[in-house]
Design a protein around this motif. Structure first.
Motif, short mmCIF file in Angstrom:
data_model
loop_
_atom_site.label_atom_id
_atom_site.label_comp_id
_atom_site.label_asym_id
_atom_site.label_seq_id
_atom_site.Cartn_x
_atom_site.Cartn_y
_atom_site.Cartn_z
N UNK A 1 61.99 -14.76 30.79
CA UNK A 1 61.33 -13.68 31.52
C UNK A 1 60.43 -14.26 32.60
N UNK A 2 59.64 -15.26 32.23
CA UNK A 2 58.77 -15.92 33.22
C UNK A 2 59.61 -16.66 34.25
N UNK A 3 60.64 -17.35 33.82
CA UNK A 3 61.50 -18.09 34.75
C UNK A 3 62.14 -17.16 35.78
N UNK A 4 62.56 -15.99 35.32
CA UNK A 4 63.17 -15.01 36.24
C UNK A 4 62.16 -14.50 37.25
N UNK A 5 60.92 -14.29 36.82
CA UNK A 5 59.88 -13.82 37.74
C UNK A 5 59.52 -14.89 38.76
N UNK A 6 59.50 -16.14 38.34
CA UNK A 6 59.27 -17.24 39.28
C UNK A 6 60.42 -17.32 40.28
N UNK A 7 61.64 -17.20 39.79
CA UNK A 7 62.81 -17.26 40.66
C UNK A 7 62.78 -16.19 41.73
N UNK A 8 62.19 -15.04 41.41
CA UNK A 8 62.17 -13.92 42.35
C UNK A 8 61.20 -14.13 43.51
N UNK A 9 60.24 -15.07 43.35
CA UNK A 9 59.23 -15.26 44.41
C UNK A 9 59.24 -16.65 45.03
N UNK A 10 59.96 -17.59 44.44
CA UNK A 10 59.83 -18.99 44.85
C UNK A 10 60.55 -19.30 46.17
N UNK A 11 61.43 -18.43 46.62
CA UNK A 11 62.17 -18.71 47.86
C UNK A 11 61.24 -18.95 49.05
N UNK A 12 60.14 -18.21 49.13
CA UNK A 12 59.27 -18.36 50.30
C UNK A 12 57.81 -18.61 49.93
N UNK B 1 51.00 -17.70 48.95
CA UNK B 1 50.76 -17.75 47.51
C UNK B 1 51.33 -16.48 46.89
N UNK B 2 52.16 -16.65 45.88
CA UNK B 2 52.70 -15.50 45.15
C UNK B 2 51.92 -15.32 43.85
N UNK B 3 51.76 -14.08 43.43
CA UNK B 3 51.02 -13.78 42.20
C UNK B 3 51.91 -13.05 41.22
N UNK B 4 51.86 -13.49 39.96
CA UNK B 4 52.63 -12.85 38.89
C UNK B 4 51.67 -12.33 37.83
N UNK B 5 51.85 -11.09 37.42
CA UNK B 5 51.09 -10.59 36.29
C UNK B 5 51.55 -11.31 35.03
N UNK B 6 50.71 -11.29 34.02
CA UNK B 6 50.98 -12.06 32.81
C UNK B 6 52.28 -11.66 32.13
N UNK B 7 53.07 -12.66 31.81
CA UNK B 7 54.20 -12.51 30.88
C UNK B 7 54.13 -13.71 29.95
N UNK C 1 64.80 -23.19 37.68
CA UNK C 1 64.95 -22.13 38.67
C UNK C 1 64.41 -22.57 40.04
N UNK C 2 63.31 -23.32 40.04
CA UNK C 2 62.75 -23.81 41.30
C UNK C 2 63.73 -24.72 42.03
N UNK C 3 64.30 -25.68 41.31
CA UNK C 3 65.22 -26.62 41.93
C UNK C 3 66.54 -25.95 42.34
N UNK C 4 66.98 -24.99 41.56
CA UNK C 4 68.23 -24.31 41.89
C UNK C 4 68.10 -23.45 43.14
N UNK C 5 66.96 -22.81 43.29
CA UNK C 5 66.77 -21.88 44.40
C UNK C 5 66.22 -22.55 45.66
N UNK C 6 65.65 -23.74 45.49
CA UNK C 6 65.02 -24.41 46.64
C UNK C 6 65.55 -25.84 46.79
#
Length: 215
Positions: A133-144, A121-127, A78-83
């Protein structure tokens, strides 16, 4: 190609030797054209040889090696795809960062290098780890964000170079450590947003940031 493996080996060792991971914990990857090379599942990072790095097609997710990739493969993809601007991804379990964030706190700006070099710095609550599920949450914040702190889990950093991603990891852990120490002896004095912006505008910091990206 050889430089990719050299960088992966160098920073695999650094992660372990600096105490940012323990045993077979943590994972890292680098982009190579349309593919990424990621650490194999179950390996101590210091024991990975050139032939062990797992080649994966970034667009399709197809694994092109015999070894099983890190269980966090989806997060890396997800990181490489989005960035498209980044070439390296690190995931580690730094003690102070995990401790501070798991107490429900954010890691504050208390010394110049942290806000000057780490813009957000982005923060994610525990999953549960290793899942889509974790990959999707990372994808939602990794753009910036170049640093993602996962409470009760670990920290992920990305960079234009592996050196930059590793430096972001070091700075985040140092900031968490300084905050923890300050909190035990008194009330920490945090840098204001104006003070942080002044630091980001310093010519010396911009030059240092460029060196890390070009490494």
């Amino acid at each position: 190609m050889s430089n990719v493996f050299e960088q992966l080996r160098l920073y695999s060792n650094k992660l372990v030797q600096s105490g940012l991971v323990v045993g077979a914990g943590g994972n890292l990857s680098m982009r190579d054209g349309g593919f990424m090379y990621i650490s194999p599942s179950g390996f101590d990072l210091q024991e990975i040889e050139t032939e062990h790095w797992v080649k994966v097609n970034i667009e399709t997710g197809e694994v092109l090696s015999d070894l099983k990739p890190s269980s966090e493969i989806l997060m890396h993809l997800e990181c490489f795809r989005r960035r498209p601007d980044i070439n390296s991804v690190l995931h580690a379990h730094p003690s102070y960062s995990v401790g501070v964030s798991s107490a429900g706190k954010d890691i504050p700006n208390m010394f110049p290098d942290f806000p000057a070099m780490v813009k957000k710095v982005a923060y994610l609550d525990y999953v549960i780890p290793t899942t889509n599920v974790l990959a999707d949450k990372v994808a939602a914040v990794i753009d910036d964000a170049d640093v993602v702190v996962m409470r009760n889990h670990g920290v992920m950093t990305v960079g234009k170079s592996m050196k930059e991603a590793y430096f972001f990891m070091q700075l985040t852990e140092e900031a968490a450590k300084v905050f923890t120490i300050a909190s035990t002896v008194g009330t920490p004095r945090l840098l204001s947003e104006d003070e942080c912006q002044d630091l980001r505008n310093l010519a010396a910091e911009k030059f240092r940031s460029k060196l890390l990206k070009d490494s």
